[in-house]
Design an enzyme around this catalytic site. Structure first.
Site, PDB file in Angstrom:
ATOM      1  N   HIS A 137      52.384  67.753 -11.562  1.00  0.00           N
ATOM      2  CA  HIS A 137      53.322  68.237 -10.544  1.00  0.00           C
ATOM      3  C   HIS A 137      53.976  67.060  -9.840  1.00  0.00           C
ATOM      4  CE1 HIS A 137      55.179  70.666  -7.484  1.00  0.00           C
ATOM      5  NE2 HIS A 137      54.591  69.956  -6.532  1.00  0.00           N
ATOM      6  N   SER A 138      55.302  67.108  -9.699  1.00  0.00           N
ATOM      7  CA  SER A 138      56.084  66.093  -9.013  1.00  0.00           C
ATOM      8  C   SER A 138      55.853  64.729  -9.674  1.00  0.00           C
ATOM      9  CB  SER A 138      55.733  66.091  -7.525  1.00  0.00           C
ATOM     10  OG  SER A 138      56.700  65.392  -6.777  1.00  0.00           O
ATOM     11  N   MET A 139      55.336  63.730  -8.965  1.00  0.00           N
ATOM     12  CA  MET A 139      55.055  62.448  -9.617  1.00  0.00           C
ATOM     13  C   MET A 139      54.139  62.647 -10.814  1.00  0.00           C
ATOM     14  SD  MET A 139      53.282  58.924  -8.162  1.00  0.00           S
ATOM     15  CE  MET A 139      51.618  59.592  -8.183  1.00  0.00           C
TER      16      MET A 139
ATOM     17  N   SER B  56      55.973  70.227 -13.634  1.00  0.00           N
ATOM     18  CA  SER B  56      56.245  71.043 -12.462  1.00  0.00           C
ATOM     19  C   SER B  56      56.892  70.198 -11.369  1.00  0.00           C
ATOM     20  CB  SER B  56      54.929  71.637 -11.942  1.00  0.00           C
ATOM     21  OG  SER B  56      55.090  72.231 -10.666  1.00  0.00           O
TER      22      SER B  56
END
Length: 249
Positions: free
Chosen positions: A89-91, A117
């Site tokens: 997720h994200s990074m 994500s």
């Protein structure tokens, strides 16, 4: 391995391995509830990056390539004959993507599935909306914007200092990414929050050109951290995809 993976050992009776990569400023505990949400045939291990929690005594990475190279080496050394998948997720999505590219480059068998994500190689911008800086000089400005800093951390000077340190380092890692349009040799599925302020409209669909088998983008109500309130739905969908695509080798 015990420093990088929580738990350090994959469940011996599972058929499929799933590696989970946390967001900027986060830690492996972001996925503490996930193992119980998957079928018994799936074993989860969350990646713990240096500079936080049990690794707070280590210097965090501030460049993308060294982190990707080291993390790919950790996963390659830990893999066994079982199929595996990556979710980030994200990074964590950035890292999962680049690690998959690196594993392919070094000849390691590809994951059965890459799940991303809250991040895309195109149309993602975590910077200051006023100045255009790719990442705010004060990382707390970003967490305030996203309402993502736990109250307990904000009230504890020691925890706040640790959070700022990791946020600065993780922001530098993310800002170090240059899109080279690399593709991955495996199916890919994307997840996003409908009102994520860090993603341009339709940004997640940019993934369609990065894989030979794009499984689409699942959209849920919420912002960048939609995952906190839709964990059950995301893990249910991801679990079904794992059972469908992760055939034993």
């Amino acid at each position: 391995m015990h420093r990088w993976l929580h738990p350090s050992e994959a469940g011996p009776d599972a058929d499929i391995r799933l590696f989970l990569l946390h967001h900027s400023g986060g830690a492996a505990t972001a996925y503490r509830d996930w193992p119980a949400l998957f079928p018994g045939s799936v074993t989860c291990q969350a990646v713990q990056l240096p500079g936080r929690q049990d690794r707070r005594g280590e210097e965090p990475y501030t460049r993308l390539a060294p982190l990707v190279g080291d993390l790919a080496g950790v996963l390659a050394a830990d893999l066994d004959e079982r199929p595996y998948a990556l979710f980030g997720h994200s990074m964590g999505a950035l890292l999962a993507y680049r690690v998959t590219v690196e594993l392919a480059r070094t000849g390691v068998p590809a994951p059965a599935l890459l799940a991303v994500s809250g991040w895309s190689p195109q149309g993602f911008h975590a910077g200051d909306p006023q100045t255009g800086d790719p990442y705010p000089f004060d990382p707390l400005a970003l967490t305030t914007r996203l309402n993502s800093l736990p109250a307990g951390v904000a009230a504890d000077p020691r925890l706040l200092d640790e959070a700022v340190r990791t946020l600065r380092a993780d922001g530098a890692v993310c800002a170090d990414h240059t899109d080279d349009h690399a593709t991955v040799p495996c199916p890919l599925v994307a997840y996003t929050g409908r009102d994520d302020p860090l993603l341009a409209p339709e940004a997640l669909h940019a993934w369609a050109g990065r894989t030979p088998d794009y499984l689409g983008c699942r959209t849920y109500p919420g912002g960048h951290f939609y995952l906190h309130t839709h964990t059950g739905a995301v893990t249910a969908d991801l679990g079904q995809l794992l059972l469908r695509h992760a055939e034993p080798r």
